[in-house]
Design a protein around this motif. Sequence first.
Motif, PDB file in Angstrom:
ATOM      1  N   LEU A 172      47.486  30.134  61.202  1.00  0.00           N
ATOM      2  CA  LEU A 172      48.440  29.026  61.216  1.00  0.00           C
ATOM      3  C   LEU A 172      49.883  29.518  61.103  1.00  0.00           C
ATOM      4  O   LEU A 172      50.158  30.504  60.423  1.00  0.00           O
ATOM      5  N   GLU A 173      50.773  28.775  61.737  1.00  0.00           N
ATOM      6  CA  GLU A 173      52.194  29.092  61.666  1.00  0.00           C
ATOM      7  C   GLU A 173      52.899  28.257  60.601  1.00  0.00           C
ATOM      8  O   GLU A 173      54.068  28.486  60.298  1.00  0.00           O
ATOM      9  N   ILE A 174      52.173  27.284  60.027  1.00  0.00           N
ATOM     10  CA  ILE A 174      52.736  26.473  58.957  1.00  0.00           C
ATOM     11  C   ILE A 174      52.336  27.051  57.603  1.00  0.00           C
ATOM     12  O   ILE A 174      51.469  27.918  57.504  1.00  0.00           O
ATOM     13  N   GLU A 175      52.973  26.556  56.554  1.00  0.00           N
ATOM     14  CA  GLU A 175      52.689  27.019  55.196  1.00  0.00           C
ATOM     15  C   GLU A 175      51.286  26.596  54.768  1.00  0.00           C
ATOM     16  O   GLU A 175      50.807  25.519  55.133  1.00  0.00           O
ATOM     17  N   THR A 176      50.618  27.435  54.003  1.00  0.00           N
ATOM     18  CA  THR A 176      49.283  27.111  53.482  1.00  0.00           C
ATOM     19  C   THR A 176      49.222  27.460  52.000  1.00  0.00           C
ATOM     20  O   THR A 176      49.964  28.319  51.516  1.00  0.00           O
ATOM     21  N   GLU A 177      48.324  26.789  51.289  1.00  0.00           N
ATOM     22  CA  GLU A 177      48.127  27.081  49.868  1.00  0.00           C
ATOM     23  C   GLU A 177      46.715  26.699  49.450  1.00  0.00           C
ATOM     24  O   GLU A 177      46.213  25.631  49.820  1.00  0.00           O
ATOM     25  N   ALA A 178      46.081  27.590  48.679  1.00  0.00           N
ATOM     26  CA  ALA A 178      44.738  27.338  48.163  1.00  0.00           C
ATOM     27  C   ALA A 178      44.807  27.006  46.679  1.00  0.00           C
ATOM     28  O   ALA A 178      45.570  27.626  45.933  1.00  0.00           O
ATOM     29  N   PHE A 179      44.010  26.028  46.256  1.00  0.00           N
ATOM     30  CA  PHE A 179      43.992  25.574  44.867  1.00  0.00           C
ATOM     31  C   PHE A 179      42.593  25.780  44.277  1.00  0.00           C
ATOM     32  O   PHE A 179      41.594  25.794  45.007  1.00  0.00           O
ATOM     33  N   ASP A 180      42.535  25.902  42.982  1.00  0.00           N
ATOM     34  CA  ASP A 180      41.244  25.952  42.297  1.00  0.00           C
ATOM     35  C   ASP A 180      40.578  24.585  42.389  1.00  0.00           C
ATOM     36  O   ASP A 180      41.253  23.554  42.420  1.00  0.00           O
ATOM     37  N   SER A 181      39.260  24.590  42.425  1.00  0.00           N
ATOM     38  CA  SER A 181      38.536  23.312  42.487  1.00  0.00           C
ATOM     39  C   SER A 181      38.509  22.606  41.130  1.00  0.00           C
ATOM     40  O   SER A 181      38.089  21.452  41.042  1.00  0.00           O
ATOM     41  N   GLU A 182      38.932  23.296  40.085  1.00  0.00           N
ATOM     42  CA  GLU A 182      39.018  22.738  38.732  1.00  0.00           C
ATOM     43  C   GLU A 182      37.675  22.196  38.246  1.00  0.00           C
ATOM     44  O   GLU A 182      37.597  21.175  37.581  1.00  0.00           O
ATOM     45  N   HIS A 183      36.638  22.938  38.569  1.00  0.00           N
ATOM     46  CA  HIS A 183      35.295  22.478  38.194  1.00  0.00           C
ATOM     47  C   HIS A 183      34.603  23.436  37.239  1.00  0.00           C
ATOM     48  O   HIS A 183      34.096  23.017  36.196  1.00  0.00           O
ATOM     49  N   PHE A 184      34.560  24.704  37.585  1.00  0.00           N
ATOM     50  CA  PHE A 184      33.773  25.658  36.799  1.00  0.00           C
ATOM     51  C   PHE A 184      34.505  26.090  35.539  1.00  0.00           C
ATOM     52  O   PHE A 184      35.730  25.986  35.433  1.00  0.00           O
ATOM     53  N   LEU A 185      33.742  26.589  34.578  1.00  0.00           N
ATOM     54  CA  LEU A 185      34.295  27.043  33.305  1.00  0.00           C
ATOM     55  C   LEU A 185      34.723  28.497  33.353  1.00  0.00           C
ATOM     56  O   LEU A 185      35.261  29.026  32.377  1.00  0.00           O
ATOM     57  N   THR A 186      34.464  29.145  34.469  1.00  0.00           N
ATOM     58  CA  THR A 186      34.898  30.519  34.673  1.00  0.00           C
ATOM     59  C   THR A 186      35.566  30.609  36.041  1.00  0.00           C
ATOM     60  O   THR A 186      35.277  29.820  36.946  1.00  0.00           O
ATOM     61  N   SER A 187      36.443  31.588  36.193  1.00  0.00           N
ATOM     62  CA  SER A 187      37.027  31.862  37.497  1.00  0.00           C
ATOM     63  C   SER A 187      36.041  32.700  38.310  1.00  0.00           C
ATOM     64  O   SER A 187      35.010  33.144  37.789  1.00  0.00           O
ATOM     65  N   ARG A 188      36.388  32.962  39.548  1.00  0.00           N
ATOM     66  CA  ARG A 188      35.522  33.800  40.388  1.00  0.00           C
ATOM     67  C   ARG A 188      35.370  35.208  39.822  1.00  0.00           C
ATOM     68  O   ARG A 188      34.353  35.860  40.063  1.00  0.00           O
ATOM     69  N   THR A 189      36.363  35.671  39.088  1.00  0.00           N
ATOM     70  CA  THR A 189      36.365  37.066  38.641  1.00  0.00           C
ATOM     71  C   THR A 189      36.019  37.255  37.171  1.00  0.00           C
ATOM     72  O   THR A 189      35.862  38.395  36.720  1.00  0.00           O
ATOM     73  N   ASP A 190      35.907  36.186  36.405  1.00  0.00           N
ATOM     74  CA  ASP A 190      35.610  36.311  34.969  1.00  0.00           C
ATOM     75  C   ASP A 190      34.310  37.066  34.719  1.00  0.00           C
ATOM     76  O   ASP A 190      34.202  37.867  33.783  1.00  0.00           O
ATOM     77  N   PHE A 191      33.307  36.800  35.536  1.00  0.00           N
ATOM     78  CA  PHE A 191      31.999  37.449  35.394  1.00  0.00           C
ATOM     79  C   PHE A 191      32.140  38.958  35.547  1.00  0.00           C
ATOM     80  O   PHE A 191      31.644  39.738  34.721  1.00  0.00           O
ATOM     81  N   THR A 192      32.816  39.368  36.612  1.00  0.00           N
ATOM     82  CA  THR A 192      33.017  40.799  36.864  1.00  0.00           C
ATOM     83  C   THR A 192      33.793  41.443  35.733  1.00  0.00           C
ATOM     84  O   THR A 192      33.452  42.549  35.274  1.00  0.00           O
ATOM     85  N   ASP A 193      34.811  40.773  35.253  1.00  0.00           N
ATOM     86  CA  ASP A 193      35.618  41.313  34.147  1.00  0.00           C
ATOM     87  C   ASP A 193      34.788  41.450  32.875  1.00  0.00           C
ATOM     88  O   ASP A 193      34.910  42.451  32.148  1.00  0.00           O
ATOM     89  N   PHE A 194      33.928  40.459  32.596  1.00  0.00           N
ATOM     90  CA  PHE A 194      33.131  40.492  31.375  1.00  0.00           C
ATOM     91  C   PHE A 194      32.163  41.671  31.367  1.00  0.00           C
ATOM     92  O   PHE A 194      31.940  42.309  30.329  1.00  0.00           O
ATOM     93  N   PHE A 195      31.579  41.965  32.529  1.00  0.00           N
ATOM     94  CA  PHE A 195      30.565  43.020  32.589  1.00  0.00           C
ATOM     95  C   PHE A 195      31.143  44.378  32.998  1.00  0.00           C
ATOM     96  O   PHE A 195      30.380  45.311  33.271  1.00  0.00           O
ATOM     97  N   GLU A 196      32.456  44.482  33.053  1.00  0.00           N
ATOM     98  CA  GLU A 196      33.091  45.753  33.405  1.00  0.00           C
ATOM     99  C   GLU A 196      32.636  46.858  32.450  1.00  0.00           C
ATOM    100  O   GLU A 196      32.736  46.748  31.225  1.00  0.00           O
ATOM    101  N   GLY A 197      32.079  47.935  33.027  1.00  0.00           N
ATOM    102  CA  GLY A 197      31.637  49.073  32.233  1.00  0.00           C
ATOM    103  C   GLY A 197      30.262  48.944  31.624  1.00  0.00           C
ATOM    104  O   GLY A 197      29.766  49.898  31.015  1.00  0.00           O
ATOM    105  N   LYS A 198      29.623  47.772  31.752  1.00  0.00           N
ATOM    106  CA  LYS A 198      28.281  47.580  31.186  1.00  0.00           C
ATOM    107  C   LYS A 198      27.216  47.968  32.210  1.00  0.00           C
ATOM    108  O   LYS A 198      27.365  47.751  33.404  1.00  0.00           O
ATOM    109  N   LYS A 199      26.107  48.527  31.716  1.00  0.00           N
ATOM    110  CA  LYS A 199      25.052  49.017  32.607  1.00  0.00           C
ATOM    111  C   LYS A 199      24.220  47.890  33.197  1.00  0.00           C
ATOM    112  O   LYS A 199      23.741  47.987  34.325  1.00  0.00           O
ATOM    113  N   GLN A 200      24.012  46.815  32.418  1.00  0.00           N
ATOM    114  CA  GLN A 200      23.196  45.697  32.888  1.00  0.00           C
ATOM    115  C   GLN A 200      23.962  44.385  32.753  1.00  0.00           C
ATOM    116  O   GLN A 200      24.757  44.207  31.831  1.00  0.00           O
TER     117      GLN A 200
END
Length: 511
Positions: free
Chosen positions: A119-147
């Motif tokens: 697109l040549e016009i401006e765009t913006e993505a917003f959170d759906s404001e539904h889940f209790l975690t972001s897309r990356t919270d899970f990955t951050d929580f388990f960073e460095g953990k084996k399981q």
Amino acid sequence: MKIARLVLGDQLNYQHSWYDDTNDDVVYFMAEMRQETDYVKHHIQKVVAFFKSMRSFAVWLKNEGCEVVYYQLDDERNQQDLVSNLKQLIKEHSIEKFEYQLPDEYRLDEQLKNFCNELEIETEAFDSEHFLTSRTDFTDFFEGKKQLVMEYFYRNMRKKYDIMMLTAKDPEGGKWNFDHSNRKKWKGSPAIPEEKQMKNDVSNICKMISNAAVKTIGNIDIDNFHWPTNRKASLDVLNYFCENLLVHFGDYQDAMHTEEHFLFHSRLSFAMNSKMLHPKEVIETVVSYWRNHKDVIDISQVEGFVRQILGWREYMRGMYWKEMPNYRTLNKLNNTNSLPDFFWTGNTKMNCLKHAISQSLDKAYAHHIQRLMITGNFALLTQMHPDEVDEWYLGIYIDAIEWVEITNTRGMSQFADGGLVATKPYVSSGSYIHKMSNYCKDCVYKVSKKETEDACPFNSLYWNFLDEKREYFKGNQRMSMMMNLLNKMDKTKLEALKSRARAVIANPDNY
């Protein structure tokens, strides 16, 4: 500035901040599209529920004073493709900025990102404001953990949101998990209240779908459609669960019965997965009701429910965004067989599968143990290709959206991810099914027998699976006891079991 905002079919969040203020320069766009009905063959009730809910949401938006452009499936303007429809909308309404909420399916996320890049016009993505975690919270929580252990994630969520906590570190009831109290077999009592009744006229939607020749599976009663399709109805179902079903939910959440489709389950998953209900309000409503009725409702009833939403649901979404798109290709056990025809008809002599599949076709619903330990168990024991299993689960259940379906199916159910979700495969012989249901009672096969023609097929399939996949499990500590039993089994007996299993796997529709 003229703004177009896209609302997808699973983004029916009545409480989103988008709707706090009415802006005459904003046009909301929603569309029923063949892109979405055709990427997999869906249950007719699933298609109807989404279309009906989307239309209800569009009406609500209009009543809130919003400008809405809504394409029904048969709208002559509808090009049946999201990008084509958006390009048309932007041109016709002289849109200067395009906004959308982050989708929860990877394919739509990629489609919209690619569209915005063009697109040549401006765009913006917003959170759906539904889940209790972001897309990356899970990955951050388990960073460095084996399981990626769900229990640890769940405990952290309890602390983070102060859900059922006695202190900042200690859970109410002295335990984090009451799963061992949630494994009772229902034998006819206590009585199960009738399901919540709702009046939904879906005849016109069904006629439209039929006229458009959309290919669907399953059955529908157009005069008796009992799924919530707006926020009010969703809240009614939530309150009905609290007042009538919560008291015995935990005890019998794993039970199965031929005469009862829903038992004490809430049937709130469609309302949540379409975002008509927020998970936090569901949890808070249930916990609050329990606090006010502790004299009759034990903590084990409510903890099991909270765990499914606060723990498992958020965990699965986190796993999805951590591992996609590679996750959908995983087949660690190298299973290659095809689904039997009876998965589409329910025509099998195996009583447990007949009931679980027929119920799924009639109700677009089966609870987690039916999905995991009946249909999923059979699919894994007969070594079906996870692609085919994924497609069936994604299509047949009303609450199935890929972020939650694929992680449960390819991960927990089929162990195709090699243990990312589950530390061991969820397989069993007929004994577990007999323990948790009355399915075995009237079955032509005998759960007590192993290798004979009238023996329960699950018994031979179980031991054959362990033998066939022994190389995959030799280092798995949770499988060590069963593998030791397998290694000690009489070779003649094992071969008889394997012979019986091979016959079932070769011609499953004969059984």
